[in-house]
Write a protein that holds these residues in place. Structure first.
Motif, PDB file in Angstrom:
ATOM      1  N   SER A 392      23.675   1.333  10.784  1.00 37.60           N
ATOM      2  CA  SER A 392      25.052   1.605  10.394  1.00 37.60           C
ATOM      3  C   SER A 392      25.646   2.582  11.395  1.00 37.60           C
ATOM      4  N   ARG A 421      33.603   0.660  12.960  1.00 35.37           N
ATOM      5  CA  ARG A 421      32.459   0.688  12.057  1.00 35.37           C
ATOM      6  C   ARG A 421      31.724  -0.636  12.146  1.00 35.37           C
ATOM      7  N   GLU A 423      27.958  -2.542  10.445  1.00 40.15           N
ATOM      8  CA  GLU A 423      26.725  -2.499   9.659  1.00 40.15           C
ATOM      9  C   GLU A 423      25.947  -3.766   9.952  1.00 40.15           C
ATOM     10  N   TYR A 425      22.327  -5.882   9.418  1.00 39.19           N
ATOM     11  CA  TYR A 425      21.100  -6.045   8.632  1.00 39.19           C
ATOM     12  C   TYR A 425      20.439  -7.350   9.060  1.00 39.19           C
ATOM     13  N   ASN A 449      26.213  -9.010  10.794  1.00 30.93           N
ATOM     14  CA  ASN A 449      26.911  -7.818  11.260  1.00 30.93           C
ATOM     15  C   ASN A 449      28.339  -7.832  10.724  1.00 30.93           C
TER      16      ASN A 449
END
Length: 818
Positions: A392, A421, A423, A425, A449
């Motif tokens: 993150s 920003r 994030e 995973y 993403n």
């Protein structure tokens, strides 16, 4: 071709393709214990700026020995069991105290990093290698706005990068699709780096691999309870603190963990402000039986940095080498922008459209990185490896904008902030199966993403009516953002499959053949458009897919006679589409409007290249030598170029090709115990394959040299170790670098020297390995340009997109273990 005229400068990213020759020590795992060392490394890196500052791209190649000095292997203080590492043309296995390199893959050990000032970017160690070009505005290389690395002409957004198997992807400044290694782990906790100077392995998860790969590994917790503390001091009120605790084995199963904290505050050699960064690392290791293990890693990082201001050739000539931001003199900046005072300038600066006097600029970021890794022996022949991870990043990238006054306070300028920003995973999973003389490796990688990017303006106070905003925040002191330029939201899904076979027909020959399939889809784009600012009715929004079912990779390593090795490596690679907002780089979503994006949707293809590398190594106790040649052809490269001024740029995105040929050579002599003498040379010939057409006409760039990367480099390292004393002296030469695409402007070559010494007092009271080290950066105080093209490179002539390298600085550190 797509052209955009805006107030905001384009964030341009340009990648080069250059390859390097390793000259380290080649070694066979079977012979590692007998003292044979490893061979050099080559890497590539690409850096990209933001907003008013374009994205930077860097690439290079590197060579690093396994010992405490370049080209020399030195026994480590203790035995470390690293286990097998997959990457490049073959697996590397290090099971003794010496590093091992094979084929196009090379190992940079922790001992090499220990020659640098603690807290130095791990990427800087790669600059010891031939073909690698690392530069930074600060001596430690932690200022991402001012740092770049090229490996054989490939920039750091064109390399595959991982940390403990976690994909880090794009390494550039303000990336929407990756995390720089210096923000993902404390440099002290990185145990080694496996760097491929060739095309990189098919099993390295990455969206950005065009050239080589860099795989970083953090050190496992120690078996015994203990720890380490260090305190460093340096020029311009710099200081750094590091502390680590190892639990030791907690039970009969071997459970152990470590945690570490670092805090750096690097003073600036020009202007006010500082470059602050703090991090926390934690790692847990849980053995499962005798052949399996589970590892968990976590990192938190927080940085708040003032950046150095950009300069131009005209500014350097007319104002000298130290033209900083005006921070913290708010009154001077206020009166200058208001027209109440004048500051020195020249006709050339005026004609160039430079803005040499702004109040401040910098960044603030918070990052989280975590991974859970399983390496399980299902049978004697079959292993299953799985890595679950997440990252993150929340970032604010800012500078004082003289072209947009504050709305409510009537101040003559405001604070312009890019708020990003992301994030990410995902997971990787693979099966490794051994049968006869074959080792089969098959696996998949998936990543999701969620990305955001927005542009905002915040009020500055009227003079005398309050404290000015800081470039590191908070920004809403005088109300929320009074204007938004745009807002972007994307969702990217990456999927890759790889299959490869490593075959040993005879003991001294290893052949690897495999391929990977890649599918990457990005959907989204502009969610908000201020047409008064952008000048268009609709910004880019839509989906794009980059895919290739078959990207082959073939390599071989042949050890013949005694101490001789020959290798080759070739592959086709693909980079997925970059995800960047309007006017910020070489991305389909960076173009000026929806119509231009629609044309790209149907007319552009993802960037691909063919990379070829061939090399030879010779290693014995007296001499370690290497010679390597390489070639690369890149196609469908989206090239971003900038015209106009820094406050009113004209940005163009066009497809182009790049052709690269190069050679690297290195030799290390170890005539007596403890002494190593290393020399390397590298030559790179990279040219553009076509002309560039902009709104102003055709620029004849075909056959011109690539910008920002030196054609010739020479590097030397002299190191000596005697009992507890270690000393080293480094000198690098970088040749002229072209600045404009048509090659009518350039910056001169330069020499850069550094030196240092360390003394280990051994055990003193309860402290073990009590040591003191002293380092000098830029020993002869050379004046040189480090970063180039952070705001984009000019098509022709001059542009405010250069940064000066750090002046001479001194650093000292005291450390001890317990």
């Amino acid at each position: 071709m797509v052209t955009s005229r805006r107030k905001l400068p384009l964030r341009c990213a340009l990648s080069f393709s250059a390859l390097t020759m390793p000259a380290l020590l080649a070694s066979d795992p079977a012979k590692a214990a007998s003292g044979e060392v490893s061979a050099p490394v080559s890497t590539q890196v690409h850096h990209t700026p933001r907003g008013k500052r374009p994205v930077r791209t860097v690439s290079g190649a590197s060579h690093t020995p396994a010992g405490r000095s370049a080209g020399m292997a030195t026994p480590a203080a203790r035995h470390r069991d690293h286990g097998p590492v997959q990457g490049g043309s073959e697996a590397l296995e290090v099971s003794s105290h010496r590093s091992v390199s094979r084929g196009a893959d090379n190992v940079v050990s922790k001992a090499v990093m220990e020659q640098f000032t603690p807290g130095t970017s791990v990427l800087k160690a790669a600059d010891r290698l031939p073909g690698v070009s690392f530069s930074s505005t600060d001596p430690l290389g932690i200022d991402l706005w001012g740092a770049s690395i090229y490996v054989r002409g490939f920039f750091m957004d064109q390399l595959g990068v991982t940390l403990d198997g976690i994909p880090l992807n794009d390494q550039t400044y303000e990336s929407n699709n990756g995390l720089n290694i210096i923000q993902a782990a404390i440099s002290d906790d990185i145990d080694r780096s496996i760097i491929s100077e060739g095309p990189g392995g098919v099993n390295v998860p990455s969206t950005s691999t065009l050239g080589g790969t860099m795989q970083f590994e953090t050190a496992d917790p120690k078996d015994k309870l203990g720890g380490k503390v260090s305190q460093g001091f340096g020029s311009y009120s710099s200081f750094r603190t590091y502390a680590r605790l190892d639990s030791g084995k907690l039970n009969s199963t071997g459970t152990k963990f470590m945690t570490a904290y670092s805090r750096s505050d690097e003073g600036m050699w020009a202007g006010g402000g500082s470059q602050f960064q703090q991090q926390v690392d934690a790692k847990l290791v849980q053995p499962i039986g005798h052949e399996s293990v589970m590892k968990a890693f976590f990192n938190w990082s927080d940085l708040a940095e003032w950046n150095y201001w950009d300069t131009s050739l005209a500014m350097l000539k007319g104002l000298g080498w130290r033209t900083p931001h005006l921070y913290p003199n708010y009154g001077k900046a206020y009166n200058y922008v208001a027209g109440n005072i004048s500051l020195p300038t020249t006709d050339a600066i005026e004609a160039n459209g430079d803005e040499p006097y702004l109040y401040d600029g910098g960044q603030q970021e918070t990052n989280y990185t975590g991974g859970l890794n399983f390496d399980l022996a299902l049978t004697e022949r079959l292993r299953w490896r799985t890595n679950l991870y997440g990252t993150s990043q929340t970032g604010y990238y800012t500078y004082s904008d003289t072209s947009t006054p504050s709305a409510d306070t009537e101040a003559p300028f405001s604070q312009e902030v890019w708020q990003n920003r992301q994030e990410r995973y995902g997971f990787t999973t693979s099966f490794l199966y051994k049968i006869a003389n074959h080792s089969l490796d098959a696996g998949v990688w998936y990543e999701n993403n969620n990305q955001e990017a927005g542009l905002f303006w915040y009020n500055e106070p009227t003079l005398g009516e309050g404290a000015p905003l800081k470039t590191v925040g908070p920004y809403n002191t005088y109300g929320k953002a009074f204007q938004q330029g745009y807002g972007f939201n994307w969702r990217t899904n990456n999927f890759a499959f790889h299959l490869q076979d490593t075959w040993r027909p005879v003991e001294n020959l290893r052949v690897t053949a495999g391929f990977k399939s890649v599918l990457a889809t990005t959907a989204g784009g502009a969610s908000y458009n201020n047409s008064d600012y952008t000048g268009v009715d609709a910004l880019p929004n839509g989906s794009m897919t980059a895919s290739s079912a078959f990207l082959p990779h073939v390599g071989a390593s042949y050890r013949f006679l005694k101490n001789h090795e020959f290798y080759f490596d070739l592959a086709e690679n693909m980079r997925t589409y970059q995800v960047l907002p309007n006017g910020v780089g070489n991305s389909p979503w960076s173009v000026q409007d929806q119509d231009a994006f629609k044309k790209l949707q149907h007319g552009v293809s993802p960037e691909k290249d063919w990379v070829y590398a061939v090399g030879y190594r010779y290693t014995d106790k007296l001499i370690q030598a290497s010679l390597a040649g390489y070639h690369a052809d890149a196609r469908n490269r989206l090239q971003a170029a900038t015209e106009g001024t820094i406050l009113a740029p004209v940005s163009t995105v066009v497809p182009t090709t790049v052709h690269t040929n190069g050679v690297d050579a290195a030799v290390t002599l170890t005539p007596i115990k403890g002494l190593a003498i290393y020399n390397s040379v590298s030559y790179n010939h990279s040219t553009y394959g076509g002309n560039i057409t902009t709104s102003d006409g055709i620029y004849y760039t075909k056959g011109k040299k690539i910008v920002n990367f030196p054609q010739f480099m020479y590097k030397a390292n002299l190191s000596y170790r005697w009992k507890g004393l270690e000393t080293h002296f480094d000198v690098h030469y970088y040749s002229k670098r072209y600045y404009s695409y048509v090659n009518d402007t350039s910056v001169p070559g330069y020499w850069l020297a550094s030196t240092g010494a360390r003394y280990n007092f051994g055990k003193v009271g309860f402290a073990k390995n009590l040591s003191v080290d002293f380092n000098v950066y830029n020993l002869f105080n050379s004046k040189y340009i480090s970063m180039m093209g952070q705001n984009g490179n000019p098509m022709s002539g001059d542009y405010q997109s250069l940064e000066r390298g750090a002046v001479r600085e001194f650093f000292g550190t005291v450390s001890a273990e317990f």
